[in-house]
Design an enzyme around this catalytic site. Structure first.
Site, PDB file in Angstrom:
ATOM      1  N   ASP A 160      -3.191   0.141  37.820  1.00 28.89           N
ATOM      2  CA  ASP A 160      -2.186  -0.918  37.794  1.00 28.89           C
ATOM      3  C   ASP A 160      -2.617  -1.956  38.829  1.00 28.89           C
ATOM      4  O   ASP A 160      -3.508  -1.700  39.648  1.00 28.89           O
ATOM      5  CB  ASP A 160      -0.813  -0.327  38.130  1.00 28.89           C
ATOM      6  CG  ASP A 160       0.280  -1.372  38.226  1.00 28.89           C
ATOM      7  OD1 ASP A 160       0.284  -2.300  37.399  1.00 28.89           O
ATOM      8  OD2 ASP A 160       1.126  -1.255  39.132  1.00 28.89           O
ATOM      9  N   ASP A 175      -0.170  -4.670  40.687  1.00 30.57           N
ATOM     10  CA  ASP A 175       0.792  -4.947  41.752  1.00 30.57           C
ATOM     11  C   ASP A 175       1.237  -3.665  42.444  1.00 30.57           C
ATOM     12  O   ASP A 175       1.751  -2.744  41.809  1.00 30.57           O
ATOM     13  CB  ASP A 175       1.992  -5.697  41.197  1.00 30.57           C
ATOM     14  CG  ASP A 175       1.602  -7.060  40.646  1.00 30.57           C
ATOM     15  OD1 ASP A 175       0.822  -7.751  41.314  1.00 30.57           O
ATOM     16  OD2 ASP A 175       2.057  -7.416  39.545  1.00 30.57           O
ATOM     17  N   LYS A 233       8.182 -13.181  33.756  1.00 27.31           N
ATOM     18  CA  LYS A 233       9.081 -14.009  32.936  1.00 27.31           C
ATOM     19  C   LYS A 233      10.373 -13.263  32.665  1.00 27.31           C
ATOM     20  O   LYS A 233      11.457 -13.856  32.654  1.00 27.31           O
ATOM     21  CB  LYS A 233       8.394 -14.381  31.614  1.00 27.31           C
ATOM     22  CG  LYS A 233       7.326 -15.447  31.750  1.00 27.31           C
ATOM     23  CD  LYS A 233       6.934 -16.051  30.417  1.00 27.31           C
ATOM     24  CE  LYS A 233       6.292 -15.062  29.475  1.00 27.31           C
ATOM     25  NZ  LYS A 233       4.949 -14.634  29.932  1.00 27.31           N
ATOM     26  N   GLU A 234      10.262 -11.965  32.451  1.00 24.68           N
ATOM     27  CA  GLU A 234      11.447 -11.154  32.173  1.00 24.68           C
ATOM     28  C   GLU A 234      12.370 -11.089  33.392  1.00 24.68           C
ATOM     29  O   GLU A 234      13.597 -11.096  33.257  1.00 24.68           O
ATOM     30  CB  GLU A 234      11.022  -9.750  31.736  1.00 24.68           C
ATOM     31  CG  GLU A 234      10.369  -9.694  30.359  1.00 24.68           C
ATOM     32  CD  GLU A 234       8.905 -10.139  30.351  1.00 24.68           C
ATOM     33  OE1 GLU A 234       8.312 -10.192  29.265  1.00 24.68           O
ATOM     34  OE2 GLU A 234       8.350 -10.437  31.442  1.00 24.68           O
ATOM     35  N   ARG A 235      11.791 -11.030  34.582  1.00 29.44           N
ATOM     36  CA  ARG A 235      12.620 -11.038  35.793  1.00 29.44           C
ATOM     37  C   ARG A 235      13.344 -12.371  35.934  1.00 29.44           C
ATOM     38  O   ARG A 235      14.517 -12.421  36.288  1.00 29.44           O
ATOM     39  CB  ARG A 235      11.750 -10.759  37.026  1.00 29.44           C
ATOM     40  CG  ARG A 235      11.280  -9.320  37.110  1.00 29.44           C
ATOM     41  CD  ARG A 235      10.240  -9.097  38.192  1.00 29.44           C
ATOM     42  NE  ARG A 235       9.546  -7.837  37.933  1.00 29.44           N
ATOM     43  CZ  ARG A 235       8.367  -7.513  38.442  1.00 29.44           C
ATOM     44  NH1 ARG A 235       7.751  -8.361  39.248  1.00 29.44           N
ATOM     45  NH2 ARG A 235       7.814  -6.358  38.151  1.00 29.44           N
TER      46      ARG A 235
END
Length: 260
Positions: free
Chosen positions: A7, A9, A52-54
């Site tokens: 991953d 982040d 974008k979802e956040r």
């Protein structure tokens, strides 16, 4: 071991507190939006996969929608989100280029060593492709980063904890799921890896240390490096026997008999 998939982040670097959070708040200020996320508020937003979802979660607050004059039309909202996210990504990349987000311990050691050992190394993230590439190059240098394929952003229709991003990486790279290890930092990431049938090692950070990692084969404070304090082993369901820092042998042992 055939595959090692990281991953981004919280794994390659502590990007959330030092990179994404200030970049979000800088973007809100740039557009004159009546919101600034505190560290505690952002910790809650991290349960949502994708930048974008956040940002889109702000639309659930009628007071914010009124104060920011958010349009009701869905297409207009998507365009607005896209503009916000482009600005946020640029702010994040600037922070990376300024050296404000150093790699986590072990990353600049493990990735080149794994490549030199013949392993396929990749990165799979819900963040924007540009942001992930910037963090990877900052962490290991461009020459090494060029050897590491990146799967990120909107290349899959659903983000973590959905396993789509890991299934895509396995398929595109022709990896053997039984011989591939994922390195994650959050429960959402762990669930994505487990859902793809992949063993998962978790390196916790300040935002995720208290989460449930029952499905992980190994949970540690960090990958570690020579000369640093010894890693903390928080849970071990693998054949690995970590010393002061994790080695390629430890990562291999996480896969041997460690798949969910």
């Amino acid at each position: 071991m055939s595959g090692l998939v990281f991953d981004c982040d919280g794994v390659l670097a502590d990007t959330e507190r030092d990179g994404h959070l200030p970049a979000f708040n800088e973007t809100f200020e740039h557009f004159g939006l009546p919101v600034r996320w505190s560290e505690d508020e952002y910790a809650d937003k991290l349960k949502i996969g994708g930048g974008k979802e956040r940002m889109a979660s702000l639309f659930a607050d009628p007071e914010f929608v009124r104060a920011a004059s958010i349009p009701e039309d869905e297409d207009a909202r998507r365009d607005l989100l896209a503009r916000w996210h482009r600005t946020k990504t640029a702010a994040f990349k600037r922070l990376v280029s300024e050296g404000r987000i150093p790699p986590r311990p072990g990353i600049s050691r493990i990735i080149p060593a794994a490549l030199d050992a013949g392993w396929t190394v990749a990165v799979a993230s819900t963040s924007a492709q540009e942001s992930v590439q910037a963090v990877l190059e900052s962490a290991v240098g461009k020459e090494v980063a060029d050897r590491v394929p990146v799967f990120a952003g909107d290349v899959v229709p659903a983000k973590k904890p959905d396993p789509a991003i890991y299934r895509l990486a396995v398929s595109r790279l022709s990896l053997d799921p039984a011989d591939t290890l994922v390195v994650e930092d959050s429960r959402n990431g762990l669930l994505a890896a487990a859902g793809a049938g992949l063993a998962c090692l978790v390196t916790v950070n300040g935002y995720t240390r208290g989460e449930d990692f029952a499905e992980a084969v190994l949970v540690v404070s960090e990958l570690g490096d020579p000369g640093r304090p010894p890693v903390q082993v928080l849970a071990n369901r693998s054949g690995a026997t970590p010393g002061d820092y994790l080695t390629l042998e430890d990562l291999s042992a996480c896969v041997q008999g460690g798949n969910p």
